[in-house]
Design a protein around this motif. Structure first.
Motif, short mmCIF file in Angstrom:
data_model
loop_
_atom_site.label_atom_id
_atom_site.label_comp_id
_atom_site.label_asym_id
_atom_site.label_seq_id
_atom_site.Cartn_x
_atom_site.Cartn_y
_atom_site.Cartn_z
N ASN A 14 1.01 -1.30 -0.07
CA ASN A 14 0.49 0.06 -0.39
C ASN A 14 1.19 1.64 -0.16
N ASP A 15 1.60 1.43 -1.25
CA ASP A 15 2.18 2.52 -1.30
C ASP A 15 2.57 3.25 -2.93
N ALA A 16 2.93 4.45 -3.14
CA ALA A 16 2.46 5.05 -4.16
C ALA A 16 3.21 4.55 -5.34
N LYS B 92 1.42 0.56 -5.66
CA LYS B 92 0.17 0.40 -6.13
C LYS B 92 0.06 0.66 -7.68
N GLU C 266 -3.92 -6.76 -1.20
CA GLU C 266 -3.05 -5.11 -0.76
C GLU C 266 -2.68 -5.70 -0.11
N LEU C 267 -1.43 -5.00 0.73
CA LEU C 267 -0.54 -5.73 1.32
C LEU C 267 -0.29 -4.25 2.40
N PRO C 268 -0.07 -4.20 3.68
CA PRO C 268 0.12 -2.84 4.36
C PRO C 268 1.94 -2.54 4.08
N ALA C 269 1.88 -1.44 4.67
CA ALA C 269 3.64 -1.71 4.11
C ALA C 269 4.49 -2.04 5.30
N LYS C 270 4.06 -2.76 6.05
CA LYS C 270 5.49 -2.99 6.83
C LYS C 270 4.35 -4.16 7.20
N VAL C 271 5.16 -5.28 6.60
CA VAL C 271 4.61 -7.06 6.45
C VAL C 271 5.15 -7.78 7.95
N THR C 272 4.43 -8.37 8.82
CA THR C 272 5.45 -9.46 9.10
C THR C 272 4.69 -10.72 9.07
N ASP C 273 3.75 -10.68 7.90
CA ASP C 273 2.87 -12.32 8.05
C ASP C 273 2.29 -12.31 6.94
N SER D 33 0.22 -15.06 5.72
CA SER D 33 -0.93 -16.45 6.06
C SER D 33 -2.05 -16.56 5.55
N SER D 34 -2.44 -15.20 5.64
CA SER D 34 -3.83 -15.12 5.71
C SER D 34 -4.14 -14.97 4.19
N LEU E 6 9.45 -12.83 2.39
CA LEU E 6 8.83 -13.68 3.72
C LEU E 6 7.78 -14.30 2.23
#
Lengths: 291, 408, 315
Positions: B181-183, B186, B208-215, B217-218, B242
Motif C-alpha cells: 500500500n504505497d505510491a 500501487k 493489498e499488503l500494508p507497508a510493513k509486512v510480518t505475516d 499467511s492469510s 517473506l
C-alpha cells in the motif's frame, strides 16, 4: 471451518513471538518506570549477533540464544547503570529522549557495520511444515513459538522463585522499603535492564529466523512492544503473553476477514481503546495496584 | 559556521590562484554534479547501490580516462552528494542549498516520494535532473521539462512481463496480483492489471499488503482457496522473500511466481537456496547484456571495475546510476556546452548507447519503454538468467515451475 | 537581566521585522531553513500549550498535522474551481474544523490518562490516523495528494511560504502569550504542578484541559495545512512522522519546558543544527542527532532556560 482454524493457529504462533519481543520492554516499564525507546534496536542487535554467530560457528541459530543473551546482558547492565540512570532521576520524558537518541546512534552504527540491506537467517528446517489436523504450521514459526514459550516460562520462574527475582519484585513494589532493607537499588535496576536486554536479544533471534530484517525495522518492534504491554499488562511475562497472543490473533483475524492491509489499524485502535478502559492492561500492573 | 565559511573562501582563493601558478598546460576543469541519495532510512538499501554507481562512473572517468572532453576542454567530475535520510523535507532543503551554491546539474535520489519534491525544485530553477530512482507516474505527468528518468513510468513497467507470458506454451490463463500500500507499488500493480488484462489473462484476486509486512499467511490461504496460474508480486524485496518462504512452508504452489523486486539480490537467492528456482523477476540490466559503451567498453568491463572498487554485490541500480552520469556527459558533448538549457535539449533528444542500455527518453521525461523497459530474469540453477526479450536472452524460460517439494 | 513587558514586546517586534525582511538578503537555502525554523517554532508553540503549560506531554501531535493537511487537500480538490487566493483560507478553515472536531471527540476519554499513559495514547491516536489515511482509499494517503500551487506568480514560492509561516508562528505566539497571562493559563500551570490539588481548590481542570487540547490541536492542524501546501505533494509518510512527534517534545526540552519562548528557541536551534551544520555530513547525521539528544538529556534537562536559571542562581 478450516480457514478459521488456520487463522487462529497462525495468530497464536505470531502472538507467542510478539510476546517474547515485548516482555523485556514490559519489565523495564514495570520496575524502572522507564520507556525504553531503544528496545527495538536491542532486538535487532540480537538478530545480527545471531547471524554472525550462526555463520561463524555453523550452528543452528536457536543454539545461539545463550551467547547472544550473555552479550546483551552485559551491554544492558552498562547501558542502564552508566547512562539511563542519570536521566531517570529527572522526568520520565527524559528517559524516552535518551533512549531514542541512543537508538538513533546504534541504528546508524548498524548501517555502517552491516549495510542497510535486508538480511535473513535461514535455519536448515526453514522450508518444512507440519500438519496438525486441518491446520498447516510452518516449522520455523513453530520452533520460534516453542523457544518463545520456553524463554517466557524461564523468565517467569526467575522472577518468582529466584533470589534475584524476589529482589527485583521487592524493589518494584516498594522502592523505599527495599532501600531500607539494604538493597542496592541502582544495581538491581541495572540487573533488571540487563535481563530485559538479554530477552530482547533472544527475541531478535526468534524474529530473525522468521522474517528478513534490516536496521530500519527497529521502530516497528518498539511500537509492537508498546501495544503488547498496554494490552496485556505491565511487568509480568504472563501479561506479555496475553497481550502478545491477543495482538497476534487480532492481526491474523483482521488480515483474513477485513483485509491484509488492516491489522495495523486494528492494533492501534485496540491500543487506544484499552488505554481508555484499562490503562494498566488486562492483567494489570504486576508490581503495583491498578486503579 | 563562520570559520567554515572563511576556510571555504580561503580554499577557493587558493584553488583560483593554483592554475596561475602552474605552467601553461591544458587546464582540467571541474564538472560539478549535485544531488541526494538515501543512505539511511527506509530506502537506504537501494540508495547505497545508487550512490556506488554514481561513484563508480565518476571515479572511472577521472582516474582511468583522465577526464572527459566537452567543447574543447577537459573536465573531471566532482560529485556533491548528501544523505537525505529518506526524508523529503531534508532532501528539498539541501537541494536548495546546492542550487544556491551554483550547482547546475543534478542526480536523483531513490524513491518517488523523495524524487518528486526535489525535481519540482530543480525544475523551477531550470536545472536538469537525471535520475534512476523514481518511477511513479506522478513524476512524469506534471509537465516537467528538466526531469529525466531511467525507468519507464510505473504503469508501463510491466509490458515486458506480460509479453513474455503470452509466449509461454501451454500458456497460463489466470493471475492474481499482490502489492504494498504505497505510491510506487500501487501504480506498479495498476500497470500489472492493465497489461495482463489487455493480454487476455483473467484476474482472480488483488491483494493489498500494508507497508510493513510480518505475516502473509492469510493472503496465502486465500490464494490456495482460489488458485491462479500466475502469482504476480510487486512488493518490496523484504516482503518478496517473506512471501516466498511462507509459500514454501505452507506448500502453496503456483505454476508461475513473479516477484518484481527480490530474486535479483544475491541475499534473496542464498536465503531461498534451491527453492528460488524458476522464480521470475524484472531486471533492467545484468553483466551479460551485449551493449557497447564508449567509456567502459561493455557491461563486463564495468562490472570488473566496479568489483575492483566495492565488495558489495552488484545490482542493476548500480549500472543505472553510472549510466546517469554517462548520459550527462554524452549530452554535454552533443550540445558542445555546459549551459543547463543546451544540455537539457540534448538530453531530450538523447539516443545514446551505453553499457546499461540504449538511453532514450519519452517527451515526458521517463525512460522509453522499448529501450529502457525491463527485461525478465528467471533463477535457473542458482543463477539469474535473462529469459526475455529475445535480443538479450541467455536462456529459455521454464514454465510451469516445479512444485516446492520437487525443488528441494 | 530581567526584561519588563515593554522591552520584551519591542524585542519581539524587532525580531519579526528582521525575520520578515529575511528573504530580501538571504540566499534561498537559508530562506528554506528559515521556513523550517518558523514551521517548527509554530508547531512547538502549539504543542507547548498542552504539553508545556498543562504538563500533558503528547507523543502524537503529528496526528493533527496529518488530519489538517489531508482534510485541506481533499476539500480543496473538491472545490478546485475557486480562485487561487481563496484556496489557502478554505483549506485552513477545513483543516482547523476537522482538528477541532477530532480533538473535541477524543478529549474527554483521553485526558483521563496521565503522564506516560497519555503520551502513549496520543502516539496510538497518531498511528490510527496514519493507518486509516493510508489504507482507506478515500483519503489517498498511499497514492498521495496533490496541492495546487498557491503562491502568487510574481513571488518565489519559497519566500511566499516563509512569510506565511512567519505570520502563522507569530499568531500562535500571540495566542500562547494571551493564554499564559490569563486565568485560563494560570489554571493550566496549576494543573501541571498538581492537578488534584488544583481541582480541590476549585480550578475547573476538566474544562481547561479540554480547551487547551482543542486549541493546541487546531493550531497544529493549521500549521500542517501550510506545510502540505509548501510541499505540494504529500503521502502518509510526509506528515504522520514519528520523528516529528518526538521533535515537538525536544523543542520544549531544549528551550525550556513550560516557558513562552522555550519552544521557539528550541526549534530554531535544533533546525539550525540538523539542517545547516549536520547537512554537510553524508551518512553521519543520524548518529550525530542521537548523540546530541543524549548529551542534551544528560547535561541540560531543563533546557537552555534551565541552564540560564542555574547560571543566574549560582553566585
Amino acid at each position: 471451518m478450516n480457514l478459521i482454524a488456520q487463522t487462529l493457529a497462525d495468530g497464536l504462533v505470531l502472538g507467542g513471538i510478539y510476546a517474547l519481543a515485548a516482555v523485556g520492554f514490559s519489565l523495564i516499564f514495570g520496575v524502572l518506570h522507564v520507556i525504553n525507546l531503544s528496545h527495538g534496536i536491542l532486538v535487532l542487535m540480537g538478530a545480527y549477533l545471531a547471524l554472525i554467530f550462526s555463520e561463524a560457528l555453523h550452528i543452528d541459530p536457536l543454539l545461539c540464544i545463550p551467547p547472544v543473551m550473555a552479550v546483551l546482558f552485559c551491554v544492558g547492565y552498562a547501558y542502564q547503570r552508566f547512562l539511563i540512570q542519570h536521566a531517570v532521576d529527572r522526568a520520565s520524558v527524559n528517559s524516552m529522549l535518551l533512549t531514542f537518541g541512543v537508538a538513533l546512534m546504534l541504528q546508524n552504527a548498524m548501517i555502517w557495520v552491516f549495510s542497510p540491506d535486508m538480511k535473513s537467517i535461514t535455519p536448515s528446517y526453514a522450508f518444512t511444515s507440519l500438519k496438525l489436523g486441518p491446520v498447516n504450521l510452518d516449522a520455523v514459526r513453530l520452533s520460534a513459538l516453542a523457544a518463545s514459550l520456553i524463554l517466557l516460562s524461564c523468565l517467569a520462574a526467575l522472577l518468582r522463585f529466584s533470589p534475584l527475582g524476589r529482589v527485583i519484585r521487592a524493589t518494584a513494589q516498594q522502592t523505599m522499603a527495599a532501600r531500607l532493607c539494604g538493597v542496592n537499588v541502582r544495581h538491581v535496576y541495572a540487573l533488571t535492564f540487563a535481563v530485559s536486554a538479554a530477552f530482547a536479544g533472544a527475541a531478535g533471534i526468534v524474529i530473525g529466523i522468521i522474517l528478513p530484517f534490516s536496521p530500519n525495522d527497529e521502530g516497528g518492534w518498539t511500537l509492537n512492544a508498546f501495544v503488547v504491554v498496554v494490552l496485556g499488562g505491565v511487568g509480568s511475562p504472563a501479561g506479555a503473553l496475553i497481550g502478545g497472543l491477543l495482538l497476534g490473533m487480532v492481526s491474523t483475524l483482521t488480515a483474513q476477514y477485513v483485509g491484509p492491509a488492516f491489522p495495523n489499524v486494528t492494533m492501534f485502535l485496540l491500543l487506544v481503546l484499552l488505554l481508555l478502559v484499562r490503562p494498566n492492561g488486562l492483567l494489570g500492573n504486576a508490581f503495583a495496584p491498578s486503579r | 559556521m563562520k570559520r567554515r565559511d572563511v576556510l571555504a573562501a580561503g580554499l577557493g582563493a587558493v584553488a583560483l590562484t593554483a592554475p596561475a601558478v602552474r605552467s601553461s598546460r591544458a587546464q582540467t576543469k571541474t564538472l560539478t554534479i549535485g544531488g541526494s541519495v538515501p543512505l539511511t532510512g527506509a530506502a537506504a538499501e537501494t540508495g547505497l547501490n545508487v550512490n556506488n554507481g554514481y561513484i563508480t562512473a565518476a571515479t572511472y572517468i577521472n582516474d582511468v580516462l583522465g577526464g572527459v572532453e566537452i567543447a574543447g576542454d577537459k573536465y573531471k567530475i566532482q560529485l556533491k552528494l548528501f544523505d537525505d535520510a529518506s526524508d523529503p523535507a531534508r532532501a528539498t532543503t539541501l537541494i536548495q542549498r546546492q542550487l544556491d551554491e551554483g550547482t547546475d546539474f543534478f542526480l536523483g535520489s531513490f524513491g518517488s516520494n523523495i524524487v518528486l519534491p526535489t525535481v519540482a525544485i530543480t525544475e523551477r530553477a531550470k536545472k536538469p535532473m537525471v535520475q534512476t530512482g523514481g518511477g511513479s507516474d506522478a513524476i512524469f505527468t506534471r509537465g516537467f521539462k528538466y526531469s529525466f528518468g531511467m525507468f519507464p513510468r510505473a504503469t508501463r513497467q510491466f509490458a515486458a512481463a506480460s509479453a513474455l507470458f503470452k509466449t509461454l506454451n501451454p500458456g497460463p490463463s489466470t493471475y492474481s496480483v499482490v502489492y504494498n500500500n504505497d505510491a510506487f507499488s500501487k501504480t506498479a500493480a495498476e500497470g500489472v492489471r492493465q497489461s495482463c488484462d489487455a493480454a487476455g489473462f483473467k484476474r482472480l484476486d488483488s491483494f493489498e499488503l500494508p507497508a510493513k509486512v510480518t505475516d502473509v499467511s492469510s493472503v496465502l490461504a486465500s490464494v490456495r482457496a482460489n488458485m491462479p496460474d500466475m502469482l504476480l508480486c510487486v512488493v518490496h524485496d523484504q516482503d518478496s522473500l517473506l512471501i516466498a518462504r511462507q509459500m514454501v512452508a505452507t506448500n502453496t504452489n503456483v505454476k508461475l511466481l513473479y516477484q518484481g523486486l527480490g530474486p535479483q539480490l544475491a541475499s534473496y537467492r542464498e536465503a531461498l537456496g534451491k527453492y528460488s528456482e524458476s522464480i521470475l523477476c524484472s531486471t533492467y540490466w545484468d553483466e551479460g547484456v551485449p551493449y557497447k559503451d564508449k567509456f567502459f567498453g561493455d557491461a563486463k568491463k564495468f562490472t570488473e571495475y566496479y568489483r575492483s572498487k566495492f565488495t558489495r554485490p552488484i545490482a542493476y541500480h548500480v549500472a543505472g546510476a553510472a549510466a546517469c552520469i554517462e548520459t550527462y556527459v554524452m549530452a554535454m558533448q552533443a550540445a558542445k556546452s555546459l549551459k543547463p538549457d543546451a544540455v537539457r535539449d540534448a538530453l531530450a533528444a538523447a539516443d545514446f548507447e551505453t553499457f546499461y542500455a540504449r538511453i532514450k527518453f519519452t517527451p515526458d521525461g521517463d525512460g522509453d519503454p522499448l529501450t529502457l523497459g525491463g527485461m525478465i530474469g528467471q533463477v535457473q540453477k542458482g543463477k539469474l538468467e535473462t529469459v526475455f526479450p529475445e535480443a538479450a536472452k541467455t536462456a529459455p524460460p521454464v514454465y510451469p515451475a516445479q512444485t516446492w517439494d520437487k525443488k528441494a | 537581566m530581567k526584561l519588563n513587558q515593554t522591552q520584551v514586546f519591542l524585542l519581539v517586534a524587532a525580531a519579526v521585522v528582521v525575520l520578515a525582511a529575511g528573504p530580501l538578503f538571504l540566499p534561498p537555502f537559508y530562506v528554506r531553513v528559515g521556513q523550517l525554523m518558523l514551521y517548527s517554532a509554530g508547531l512547538g508553540l502549539a504543542w507547548a500549550i498542552l504539553g508545556g503549560f498543562a504538563g500533558y506531554t503528547s507523543f502524537g501531535h503529528a496526528a493533527f498535522i496529518g488530519v489538517g493537511a489531508f482534510t485541506a487537500g481533499l476539500v480543496e480538490a473538491k472545490l478546485s474551481s475557486l480562485p487561487t487566493v481563496l484556496l489557502l483560507p478554505v483549506g485552513l478553515l477545513a483543516g482547523a474544523a476537522c482538528c477541532a472536531i477530532l480533538a473535541a471527540l477524543i478529549a474527554y476519554p483521553i485526558l483521563r490518562l496521565r503522564g506516560t499513559f497519555f503520551a502513549i495514547a496520543m502516539l496510538g491516536v497518531s498511528h490510527v490516523c496514519a493507518e486509516v489515511t493510508n489504507n482507506v482509499d478515500f483519503f489517498q494517503g498511499s497514492m498521495g495528494l496533490n496541492f495546487p500551487p498557491i503562491a502568487p506568480p510574481s513571488m518565489d514560492p519559497a519566500n511566499f511560504f516563509y512569510e506565511i509561516y512567519l505570520v502563522a508562528a507569530l499568531f500562535i505566539l500571540l495566542v500562547s502569550w494571551q493564554i499564559r497571562r490569563s486565568r485560563f493559563g494560570a489554571g493550566l500551570l496549576s494543573i501541571r504542578e498538581d492537578e488534584d490539588t488544583a481541582r480541590m481548590l476549585g480550578v475547573p481542570t476538566e474544562r481547561y484541559k479540554r480547551l487547551a487540547f482543542v486549541v493546541s490541536a487546531v493550531l497544529t492542524g493549521v500549521t500542517g495545512v501550510i506545510y502540505a501546501h509548501s510541499l505540494g505533494y504529500i503521502t502518509t509518510d510526509s506528515v504522520y512522522r514519528d520523528d516529528t512527534n518526538l521533535s515537538l517534545i525536544v523543542y520544549s526540552l531544549l528551550g525550556g519546558m513550560g516557558t513562552l519562548f522555550g519552544p521557539v528557541i528550541g526549534a530554531f536551534l535544533l533546525v539550525f543544527i540538523t539542517q545547516v551544520i549536520l547537512g554537510r555530513l553524508l551518512d553521519f547525521h543520524l548518529f550525530a542527532t542521537g548523540l546530541l539528544l543524549v548529551i542534551l538529556v544528560l547535561s541540560a534537562p531543563g533546557g537552555i532556560a534551565g541552564l540560564l536559571k542555574r547560571k543566574r542562581a549560582a553566585p
